[in-house]
Write an enzyme that holds these catalytic residues in place. Structure first.
Site, mmCIF file in Angstrom:
data_model
loop_
_atom_site.group_PDB
_atom_site.id
_atom_site.type_symbol
_atom_site.label_atom_id
_atom_site.label_comp_id
_atom_site.label_asym_id
_atom_site.label_seq_id
_atom_site.Cartn_x
_atom_site.Cartn_y
_atom_site.Cartn_z
ATOM 1 N N HIS A 131 -2.914 13.565 3.233
ATOM 2 C CA HIS A 131 -2.071 13.957 2.329
ATOM 3 C C HIS A 131 -0.677 13.119 2.369
ATOM 4 O O HIS A 131 0.278 14.011 2.430
ATOM 5 C CB HIS A 131 -2.135 15.458 1.997
ATOM 6 C CG HIS A 131 -3.169 16.324 1.115
ATOM 7 N ND1 HIS A 131 -3.377 15.820 0.054
ATOM 8 C CD2 HIS A 131 -3.883 16.916 1.601
ATOM 9 C CE1 HIS A 131 -4.173 16.515 -0.376
ATOM 10 N NE2 HIS A 131 -4.851 17.275 0.748
ATOM 11 N N ASP B 228 -4.665 18.491 6.879
ATOM 12 C CA ASP B 228 -5.809 18.976 6.170
ATOM 13 C C ASP B 228 -6.333 17.734 5.252
ATOM 14 O O ASP B 228 -5.475 16.835 5.157
ATOM 15 C CB ASP B 228 -5.285 20.038 5.192
ATOM 16 C CG ASP B 228 -4.466 19.570 4.250
ATOM 17 O OD1 ASP B 228 -4.817 19.929 3.062
ATOM 18 O OD2 ASP B 228 -3.406 19.438 4.668
ATOM 19 N N GLU B 229 -7.587 17.939 4.978
ATOM 20 C CA GLU B 229 -8.267 16.792 4.161
ATOM 21 C C GLU B 229 -7.842 15.541 4.368
ATOM 22 O O GLU B 229 -7.479 14.744 3.564
ATOM 23 C CB GLU B 229 -7.877 17.323 2.714
ATOM 24 C CG GLU B 229 -8.420 18.543 2.333
ATOM 25 C CD GLU B 229 -8.016 19.209 1.064
ATOM 26 O OE1 GLU B 229 -8.725 19.930 0.413
ATOM 27 O OE2 GLU B 229 -6.935 18.532 0.462
ATOM 28 N N VAL B 230 -8.327 15.042 5.578
ATOM 29 C CA VAL B 230 -7.928 13.681 6.085
ATOM 30 C C VAL B 230 -9.037 12.765 5.638
ATOM 31 O O VAL B 230 -9.837 12.360 6.451
ATOM 32 C CB VAL B 230 -7.608 13.511 7.791
ATOM 33 C CG1 VAL B 230 -7.195 12.174 7.818
ATOM 34 C CG2 VAL B 230 -6.694 14.502 8.175
ATOM 35 N N TYR B 231 -9.119 12.621 4.264
ATOM 36 C CA TYR B 231 -10.250 11.846 3.747
ATOM 37 C C TYR B 231 -10.214 10.483 4.091
ATOM 38 O O TYR B 231 -9.169 10.068 4.287
ATOM 39 C CB TYR B 231 -10.402 12.082 2.211
ATOM 40 C CG TYR B 231 -10.415 13.526 1.710
ATOM 41 C CD1 TYR B 231 -11.354 14.344 2.398
ATOM 42 C CD2 TYR B 231 -9.600 13.930 0.528
ATOM 43 C CE1 TYR B 231 -11.376 15.531 1.520
ATOM 44 C CE2 TYR B 231 -9.660 15.091 -0.017
ATOM 45 C CZ TYR B 231 -10.669 16.081 0.739
ATOM 46 O OH TYR B 231 -10.507 17.359 0.027
#
Length: 499
Positions: free
Chosen positions: A118, A174-177
């Site tokens: 993010h 978070d959410e380290v795509y």
């Protein structure tokens, strides 16, 4: 942070049939977690500092003990980081004033700075685009570059410099795509023993170690989703559990209590001394949601209370009530803060008291100046006296009736569909008798909605910057209002053509 059960489908931890009850006296008061942080997500619709100063005493009265401030691009970054600063960013003086007011209310402040995933608000800028994990995606930071770490350290340092006496600092993660998909990561992963999990942990450890060594009194917090699927052995060996406190997030109304207890026990065995919970009071039930369904969020808090009562003794540090304003930097706005204050009030009171009852509902109504708090449906009438309550009243009106009333006239009125279709409008054809059957209705409806929208715009400008008002209006008002305006304009033109 995507809502669990409302868009995100992150890997869940395995189920467990065993829960351990423990005495929660050290972390629970009057039935709920002792620390209750209200999350303010500034990456969309950041409230004016003057509005925050009005709201803080109410948050304290409702049961908040602190704030989780996610500044994103509203922090007054300076020097090489100045490009991160949005035009509507707070000034250093405004930040200091809000922090001072929070302190005066006895509200502990925990800043949140994204340092891995993010990172769109940073990596969208050309000055920092070369630090992306994947060249075309601005969400994740490349963890291999020394320059990436220097960037993160500079962000942390600038935020720390404006905050005094911190106990915690949230480093996101978070959410380290797309982690592991960059060219440097692919090369790194080809080496013996290297895995995406170890890559993730090494970056978290580097950031947390910097915070711990530079600011010894401050404990880093991380979102837990990237840790959930990692084995106990890998977590324990990484050294991360000695450095951070994980914040376990789940915003579902039916979150699995046993599964969460099992996950907490796993984290405990790995060496994490404390954990946080994260529930939601808004921004977790739809990416473009305009009204808050209180019942969903209340159930979410009550499930977390069950988790707290079934968890190992003394492991819970506190809970953050998240209030997402966008699902990510580029998505549309979801519910505005004033619209969700009744939901926040219900959630805080449930967590403070460890239960929600008729008596607590009456207390919430008294604190908000409301007489008809509804939790199981969207509130159809919503007069209240809390700061920004006029925005809730007007947004409710728009959300319930604007589109439906315009559609009723344009798509279900036989005189419009039969005698003033797009074909007629284009050619300025109108039957003079038929016109009288719907022109007064159209003009009256337009006049009514223009007045409501004018009131809403004035109310919003007291609380938000112009860019927020514009965005909300363009998303939620203009599509219907412009259709109605166009019909009235076409009608005038057709009448002039006839004459």
């Amino acid at each position: 942070m995507l809502a669990d059960g409302a868009g995100a489908s992150l890997e869940r931890a395995g189920k467990s049939n065993r829960g351990r009850s423990g005495g929660m006296a050290a972390v629970m008061e009057a039935g709920g977690p002792r620390r209750r942080l209200v999350h303010l997500d500034m990456k969309g619709a950041p409230p004016r500092a003057s509005y925050l100063s009005e709201v803080l005493p109410l948050l304290r009265a409702l049961g908040a003990t602190g704030l989780l401030l996610e500044y994103e691009d509203t922090f007054p970054y300076a020097g090489p980081l100045e490009p991160l600063r949005a035009p509507h960013a707070y000034s250093p003086a405004e930040v200091r004033a809000v922090l001072s007011q929070a302190g005066a209310q006895g509200l502990e402040v925990v800043p949140l700075v994204q340092t891995f995933g993010h990172m769109e608000f940073v990596l969208k800028h050309k000055e920092f685009a070369h630090l992306r994990e994947v060249k075309v995606f601005p969400n994740a930071l490349n963890p291999h570059r020394e320059e990436s770490r220097a960037l993160v350290k500079a962000m942390v340092d600038q935020v720390m410099a404006l905050h005094q006496h911190l106990k915690w600092f949230h480093i996101g993660c978070d959410e380290v795509y797309s982690l592991g998909e960059g060219e440097e990561s692919k090369q790194w992963l080809q080496q013996q023993g290297n895995t995406p999990e170890k890559l993730c942990l090494s970056h978290i450890k580097a950031v947390a170690s910097y915070v711990a060594s530079s600011y010894p009194a401050v404990t880093p917090i991380v979102w837990d989703d990237m840790l959930r699927g990692i084995s106990e052995e890998t977590l324990a060996e990484s050294g991360v559990p000695q450095l951070v406190q994980p914040m376990i997030w789940d915003y579902a109304a039916d979150l699995d209590v046993e599964e969460k207890v099992h996950l907490i026990e796993k984290y405990h065995r790995c060496g994490f001394s404390k954990v946080w919970f994260a529930s939601a009071f808004k921004g977790a039930t739809g990416v473009n949601q305009s009204l808050t369904l209180i019942g969903h969020h209340l159930k979410n808090q009550l499930q977390w209370l069950k988790v707290a009562r079934s968890s190992p003794t003394d492991i819970l540090e506190g809970i953050a009530l998240t209030g997402w304003q966008r699902y990510d930097h580029f998505s549309v706005l979801c519910e505005l803060l004033p619209v969700a204050i009744p939901s926040l009030a219900v959630c805080l009171q449930a967590l403070k008291n460890g239960v929600y009852s008729e008596k607590i509902k009456e207390n919430v109504e008294r604190l908000l100046g409301m007489s008809n708090l509804e939790t199981d449906t969207f509130m159809s009438t919503s007069l209240a006296t809390f700061p920004g309550s006029n925005i809730l009243t007007l947004v409710t009106q728009v959300s319930f009736y604007l589109k439906s009333s315009v559609d009723e006239l344009l798509e279900r009125n036989r005189y419009v569909t039969g005698w003033f279709s797009p074909y007629h409008r284009k050619r300025k054809i109108i039957h003079p008798i038929i016109m009288h059957h719907f022109q007064p209705d159209a003009v009256s409806l337009l006049s009514k909605w223009n007045a409501v929208v004018q009131d809403l715009q004035a109310a919003m400008e007291q609380v938000f910057h112009k860019c927020t008002v514009e965005e909300w209006m363009e998303e939620n008002v203009h599509p219907s209002l412009q259709k109605l305006q166009q019909v009235v304009d076409d009608l005038d033109e057709a009448i002039r053509a006839q004459n």
